[in-house]
Design a protein around this motif. Structure first.
Motif, PDB file in Angstrom:
ATOM      1  N   PHE A  65     -71.095  -4.744  11.710  1.00 61.15           N
ATOM      2  CA  PHE A  65     -70.550  -3.526  11.100  1.00 61.15           C
ATOM      3  C   PHE A  65     -71.187  -3.292   9.732  1.00 61.15           C
ATOM      4  CE2 PHE A  65     -67.615  -1.459   8.137  1.00 61.15           C
ATOM      5  CZ  PHE A  65     -67.473  -0.227   8.773  1.00 61.15           C
ATOM      6  N   ARG A  66     -71.352  -4.353   8.940  1.00 62.93           N
ATOM      7  CA  ARG A  66     -71.930  -4.195   7.599  1.00 62.93           C
ATOM      8  C   ARG A  66     -73.371  -3.686   7.676  1.00 62.93           C
ATOM      9  NH1 ARG A  66     -67.480  -3.307   5.026  1.00 62.93           N
ATOM     10  NH2 ARG A  66     -66.005  -5.016   5.201  1.00 62.93           N
ATOM     11  N   ASP A  69     -66.760   6.152   6.785  1.00 64.47           N
ATOM     12  CA  ASP A  69     -66.191   5.582   8.023  1.00 64.47           C
ATOM     13  C   ASP A  69     -66.199   6.610   9.151  1.00 64.47           C
ATOM     14  OD1 ASP A  69     -65.670   2.999   7.232  1.00 64.47           O
ATOM     15  OD2 ASP A  69     -63.632   3.424   6.565  1.00 64.47           O
ATOM     16  N   ARG A  76     -63.894  -8.751  -5.055  1.00 62.93           N
ATOM     17  CA  ARG A  76     -64.400  -7.377  -4.981  1.00 62.93           C
ATOM     18  C   ARG A  76     -64.271  -6.621  -6.309  1.00 62.93           C
ATOM     19  NH1 ARG A  76     -62.848  -4.560   0.751  1.00 62.93           N
ATOM     20  NH2 ARG A  76     -64.051  -5.947   2.103  1.00 62.93           N
ATOM     21  N   GLY A 113     -66.199   3.120   2.562  1.00 58.41           N
ATOM     22  CA  GLY A 113     -65.214   2.102   2.932  1.00 58.41           C
ATOM     23  C   GLY A 113     -64.964   1.131   1.782  1.00 58.41           C
ATOM     24  N   GLY A 114     -63.831   0.460   1.834  1.00 61.05           N
ATOM     25  CA  GLY A 114     -63.486  -0.490   0.773  1.00 61.05           C
ATOM     26  C   GLY A 114     -64.515  -1.596   0.606  1.00 61.05           C
ATOM     27  N   GLY A 115     -65.194  -1.954   1.690  1.00 62.50           N
ATOM     28  CA  GLY A 115     -66.171  -3.043   1.610  1.00 62.50           C
ATOM     29  C   GLY A 115     -67.581  -2.571   1.305  1.00 62.50           C
ATOM     30  N   ARG A 162     -55.703  -1.277  10.186  1.00 65.73           N
ATOM     31  CA  ARG A 162     -56.844  -1.708   9.366  1.00 65.73           C
ATOM     32  C   ARG A 162     -57.462  -2.972   9.933  1.00 65.73           C
ATOM     33  NH1 ARG A 162     -57.417   1.927   4.876  1.00 65.73           N
ATOM     34  NH2 ARG A 162     -55.406   2.872   4.565  1.00 65.73           N
ATOM     35  N   PRO A 163     -58.725  -2.897  10.349  1.00 64.43           N
ATOM     36  CA  PRO A 163     -59.363  -4.061  10.983  1.00 64.43           C
ATOM     37  C   PRO A 163     -59.277  -5.347  10.158  1.00 64.43           C
ATOM     38  CG  PRO A 163     -60.838  -2.169  11.013  1.00 64.43           C
ATOM     39  CD  PRO A 163     -59.604  -1.742  10.285  1.00 64.43           C
ATOM     40  N   LEU A 164     -59.372  -5.231   8.839  1.00 66.68           N
ATOM     41  CA  LEU A 164     -59.367  -6.448   8.012  1.00 66.68           C
ATOM     42  C   LEU A 164     -57.971  -7.031   7.812  1.00 66.68           C
ATOM     43  CD1 LEU A 164     -61.795  -6.021   4.994  1.00 66.68           C
ATOM     44  CD2 LEU A 164     -62.127  -7.339   7.063  1.00 66.68           C
ATOM     45  N   MET A 197     -59.123  -0.570   0.029  1.00 68.63           N
ATOM     46  CA  MET A 197     -58.348   0.170   1.035  1.00 68.63           C
ATOM     47  C   MET A 197     -57.036   0.611   0.392  1.00 68.63           C
ATOM     48  SD  MET A 197     -58.419  -2.355   4.322  1.00 68.63           S
ATOM     49  CE  MET A 197     -58.627  -3.880   3.430  1.00 68.63           C
ATOM     50  N   LYS A 248     -59.277   6.924  -1.678  1.00 65.30           N
ATOM     51  CA  LYS A 248     -60.648   7.463  -1.723  1.00 65.30           C
ATOM     52  C   LYS A 248     -60.801   8.726  -0.867  1.00 65.30           C
ATOM     53  CE  LYS A 248     -62.295   3.651  -0.091  1.00 65.30           C
ATOM     54  NZ  LYS A 248     -61.294   2.609   0.073  1.00 65.30           N
ATOM     55  N   PHE A 300     -65.396  -3.289  14.775  1.00 67.96           N
ATOM     56  CA  PHE A 300     -65.091  -4.634  14.257  1.00 67.96           C
ATOM     57  C   PHE A 300     -64.780  -5.575  15.418  1.00 67.96           C
ATOM     58  CE2 PHE A 300     -64.326  -5.664   9.700  1.00 67.96           C
ATOM     59  CZ  PHE A 300     -64.825  -4.506   9.128  1.00 67.96           C
ATOM     60  N   VAL A 318     -63.984   2.558  13.829  1.00 72.42           N
ATOM     61  CA  VAL A 318     -64.359   1.392  13.018  1.00 72.42           C
ATOM     62  C   VAL A 318     -63.621   0.154  13.535  1.00 72.42           C
ATOM     63  CG1 VAL A 318     -64.185   0.382  10.691  1.00 72.42           C
ATOM     64  CG2 VAL A 318     -65.016   2.710  10.974  1.00 72.42           C
TER      65      VAL A 318
HETATM   66  C1  S3P Z   1     -62.904  -1.938   4.926  1.00 71.88           C
HETATM   67  C2  S3P Z   1     -62.311  -0.739   4.594  1.00 71.88           C
HETATM   68  C3  S3P Z   1     -62.186   0.371   5.540  1.00 71.88           C
HETATM   69  C4  S3P Z   1     -63.262   0.288   6.636  1.00 71.88           C
HETATM   70  C5  S3P Z   1     -63.271  -1.064   7.260  1.00 71.88           C
HETATM   71  C6  S3P Z   1     -63.519  -2.180   6.255  1.00 71.88           C
HETATM   72  C7  S3P Z   1     -63.002  -3.005   3.891  1.00 71.88           C
HETATM   73  O1  S3P Z   1     -62.304   1.610   4.856  1.00 71.88           O
HETATM   74  O2  S3P Z   1     -64.532   0.594   6.137  1.00 71.88           O
HETATM   75  O3  S3P Z   1     -62.047  -1.242   7.892  1.00 71.88           O
HETATM   76  O4  S3P Z   1     -63.807  -3.926   4.071  1.00 71.88           O
HETATM   77  O5  S3P Z   1     -62.275  -2.926   2.878  1.00 71.88           O
HETATM   78  P1  S3P Z   1     -61.159   2.214   3.886  1.00 71.88           P
HETATM   79  O6  S3P Z   1     -61.276   1.539   2.559  1.00 71.88           O
HETATM   80  O7  S3P Z   1     -61.510   3.673   3.803  1.00 71.88           O
HETATM   81  O8  S3P Z   1     -59.850   1.983   4.542  1.00 71.88           O
END
Ligand code: S3P
Length: 173
Positions: free
Chosen positions: A57-58, A34, A141, A79-81, A119-121, A11, A15, A49, A45
């Protein structure tokens, strides 16, 4: 078969910004995973979450990643994950070029400091907890991100970064 260009990374690594910019430069469609999930699921998103939890979500993230048609070849920011669950990274490597936008944790922390509640995380963390979260999440990661086909350093200037990205893409073509 046309191949996609996937931008991956933590995040705040840029990107979506670089995805849009590259798509414009290359005259290709741009997709943000996303955003795609939000339009298909009719929910942000963040709400996803909160209401369904990360595990579900995954699952839908995996589903929508695999449902992007192979053509037209597009620039896709995920997304970052996304690369870090299931075999999503292998799947992206098999369906196109993956580029890891690698940034030092200090840069990411600075960029994310004002976005904690978005950011949800990161929701609910204070600044110290943000630092810890970024450091510890990168510990597991980063080795996964490093399995991308290419790595571009975020700390370089915008013009160097643009050149590095275009060099990769023209070599692949
Ligand atoms: C996440 C990153 C977010 C989004 C979600 C989970 C992550 O996307 O998919 O909140 O797990 O790192 P961005 O990286 O575009 O912010």
């Amino acid at each position: 078969m046309s191949k996609h260009i996937y931008l991956i990374g933590f995040m705040g690594s840029g990107k979506s910004y670089w995805g849009m910019r590259l798509a414009l430069l290359l005259n290709l469609p741009f997709l943000d995973l996303d955003y795609l999930i939000e339009t298909k699921e009719g929910m942000s998103v963040g709400s996803y979450f909160e209401s369904q939890g990360e595990v579900i979500f995954r699952e839908i993230e995996r589903f929508h990643l695999r449902n992007i048609p192979d053509a037209p070849g597009s620039v896709i920011s995920v997304g970052g994950g996304t690369p870090c669950f299931f075999n999503n990274l292998d799947w992206m490597n098999a369906h196109g070029t993956t580029i890891y936008l690698r940034a030092d944790p200090e840069i990411l922390i600075k960029r994310l400091a004002n976005e904690i509640e978005k950011r949800p995380l990161l929701k609910g963390l204070n600044q110290d907890q943000l630092k810890e979260r970024v450091f510890y999440t990168l510990v597991w990661r980063d080795p996964i991100y490093q399995r991308a086909k290419h790595i571009v350093e975020v700390s370089t200037s915008e013009s160097d970064m643009e050149k590095a990205l275009l060099d990769i893409i023209y070599k692949v073509k």
